[in-house]
Design a protein around this motif. Structure first.
Motif, PDB file in Angstrom:
ATOM      1  N   ARG A  69      22.848-123.017 -78.473  1.00 16.41           N
ATOM      2  CA  ARG A  69      23.655-123.770 -77.493  1.00 16.41           C
ATOM      3  C   ARG A  69      24.085-125.130 -78.020  1.00 16.41           C
ATOM      4  O   ARG A  69      25.061-125.687 -77.550  1.00 16.41           O
ATOM      5  CB  ARG A  69      22.988-123.839 -76.123  1.00 16.41           C
ATOM      6  N   ASP A  85      15.262-120.272 -86.183  1.00 20.49           N
ATOM      7  CA  ASP A  85      14.463-119.974 -84.999  1.00 20.49           C
ATOM      8  C   ASP A  85      13.585-118.750 -85.281  1.00 20.49           C
ATOM      9  O   ASP A  85      13.959-117.863 -86.044  1.00 20.49           O
ATOM     10  CB  ASP A  85      15.355-119.709 -83.778  1.00 20.49           C
ATOM     11  N   PHE A 112       8.970-121.936 -87.945  1.00 22.80           N
ATOM     12  CA  PHE A 112       9.321-123.274 -88.435  1.00 22.80           C
ATOM     13  C   PHE A 112       8.308-123.855 -89.425  1.00 22.80           C
ATOM     14  O   PHE A 112       8.597-124.812 -90.126  1.00 22.80           O
ATOM     15  CB  PHE A 112       9.630-124.236 -87.296  1.00 22.80           C
TER      16      PHE A 112
HETATM   17  C1  LIG Z   1      12.640-124.496 -75.437  1.00 19.44           C
HETATM   18  S1  LIG Z   1      13.494-123.489 -76.580  1.00 19.44           S
HETATM   19  C2  LIG Z   1      14.738-124.599 -77.149  1.00 19.44           C
HETATM   20  C3  LIG Z   1      15.787-123.924 -77.957  1.00 19.44           C
HETATM   21  C4  LIG Z   1      16.969-124.824 -78.358  1.00 19.44           C
HETATM   22  N1  LIG Z   1      16.544-125.952 -79.153  1.00 19.44           N
HETATM   23  C5  LIG Z   1      17.728-125.268 -77.151  1.00 19.44           C
HETATM   24  O1  LIG Z   1      17.728-126.470 -76.837  1.00 19.44           O
HETATM   25  O2  LIG Z   1      18.341-124.412 -76.503  1.00 19.44           O
HETATM   26  C6  LIG Z   1      12.345-123.387 -77.896  1.00 19.44           C
HETATM   27  C7  LIG Z   1      12.786-122.558 -79.093  1.00 19.44           C
HETATM   28  O3  LIG Z   1      11.819-122.691 -80.122  1.00 19.44           O
HETATM   29  C8  LIG Z   1      11.667-121.444 -80.760  1.00 19.44           C
HETATM   30  N2  LIG Z   1      10.339-121.437 -81.404  1.00 19.44           N
HETATM   31  C9  LIG Z   1       9.137-121.439 -80.799  1.00 19.44           C
HETATM   32  N3  LIG Z   1       8.154-121.428 -81.714  1.00 19.44           N
HETATM   33  C10 LIG Z   1       8.760-121.423 -82.930  1.00 19.44           C
HETATM   34  C11 LIG Z   1       8.279-121.390 -84.258  1.00 19.44           C
HETATM   35  N4  LIG Z   1       6.971-121.349 -84.526  1.00 19.44           N
HETATM   36  N5  LIG Z   1       9.174-121.373 -85.267  1.00 19.44           N
HETATM   37  C12 LIG Z   1      10.518-121.393 -85.004  1.00 19.44           C
HETATM   38  N6  LIG Z   1      11.034-121.413 -83.755  1.00 19.44           N
HETATM   39  C13 LIG Z   1      10.165-121.429 -82.732  1.00 19.44           C
HETATM   40  C14 LIG Z   1      11.811-120.436 -79.653  1.00 19.44           C
HETATM   41  O4  LIG Z   1      12.127-119.145 -80.126  1.00 19.44           O
HETATM   42  C15 LIG Z   1      12.928-121.061 -78.817  1.00 19.44           C
HETATM   43  O5  LIG Z   1      14.186-120.601 -79.216  1.00 19.44           O
END
Ligand SMILES: C[S@@+](CC[C@H](N)C(=O)[O-])C[C@H]1O[C@@H](n2cnc3c(N)ncnc32)[C@H](O)[C@@H]1O
Length: 265
Positions: A69, A85, A112
């Motif tokens: 987004r 992601d 990550f």
């Molecule tokens: C709260 S969402 C925010 C997504 C994006 N930044 C947004 O504002 O729309 C958190 C994101 O972190 C990703 N995520 C969670 N743990 C992760 C990890 N260990 N490594 C990479 N991505 C991760 C999730 O898949 C998710 O898409």
């Protein structure tokens, strides 16, 4: 000692809540129509680009960028974007929507903590409380160190997360959201703050069309600004400022967000 034990417990448990929430369509179903308001996304994109201070054509890493987004509008504005992601559901959606929007973004579906060093971006963003605070402090440090290796020296990094002060002032042990069409409901109860670990632990039940679909207990470390500063410094970043929003206001006790601007050393 107690705190370490708590963190280790969370580490094993949190692996599963992250998978339950993000490797399924739970997050897209419950958050998407709440956070995708075009105007506020455009405002956040303007704000974060201003904070990064990079010229068009620069390479920006959207770290834990979800379904794109922010990455897609940033690419539309003439930046080169890599989105990383963990969730294939989110990255597939990002790829599809980037194609539909007629922009190219590079997509990396990866944890990550294993950010590939070859990315070599000029700047990075981490928006809407993403990844940091989900696992243990040790995991967050590993992740930030791997982010550092994926950035050029002097790269700017904007980390946007919840303010622990705002959560405390507005604490509610329960919560309720409903999708715009009324078909998806999320009940958050109980929501407990654990003083041993500094984590907000929240049981979230998802109902689709009146049927109980899923229950996920999330656990989020609410870092204080100085704790994030210590972590970032340990990982090789220099913290430049704490802000209260992506619009760049200084951080205040009332601020809803905690935005940390740093430089990769
Ligand atoms: C709260 S969402 C925010 C997504 C994006 N930044 C947004 O504002 O729309 C958190 C994101 O972190 C990703 N995520 C969670 N743990 C992760 C990890 N260990 N490594 C990479 N991505 C991760 C999730 O898949 C998710 O898409």
């Amino acid at each position: 000692m107690k705190q370490e034990e708590g963190e280790m417990k969370m580490k094993t448990r949190s692996g599963s809540w992250v998978n339950e929430m993000f490797l399924t369509d739970f997050y897209v179903q419950t958050y998407r129509d709440k956070v995708d308001d075009e105007l506020s996304v455009a405002r956040d994109v303007d704000g974060v680009l201003k904070l990064l201070g990079l010229p068009k054509g620069s390479h920006i890493l959207d770290w834990c960028g979800g379904y794109g987004r922010h990455a897609i509008p940033i690419a539309k504005r003439g930046y080169r974007v890599t989105l990383l992601d963990l969730s294939p559901i989110h990255t597939r959606l990002a790829g599809r929507e980037a194609r539909e929007a007629g922009v190219k973004i590079r997509i990396v579906t990866k944890d990550f903590r294993k950010t590939p060093p070859r990315i070599k971006a000029d700047g990075a963003i981490n928006m809407f409380t993403a990844g940091i605070g989900y696992l243990s402090e040790r995991d967050d440090l590993l992740a930030l160190k791997s982010l550092r290796r994926a950035l050029k020296p002097g790269a700017t990094f904007v980390l946007d997360t919840m303010s622990p002060h705002y959560i405390a002032r507005n604490y509610n042990p329960s919560g309720y959201t409903v999708s715009n069409d009324g078909s998806v409901r999320k009940v958050s109860f109980p929501r407990v703050y654990d003083f041993w670990t500094g984590r907000l632990i929240s049981t979230e039940t998802l109902y689709v069309g009146g049927r109980k679909e899923m229950v996920v207990t999330s656990s989020l470390r609410l870092y204080q600004p100085h704790e994030l500063k210590e972590l970032l410094e340990k990982a090789g970043f220099e913290v430049l400022s704490f802000l209260g929003s992506l619009a760049g206001e200084p951080m205040a006790i009332e601020s809803k967000r905690l935005v940390v601007l740093s430089l990769r050393r």
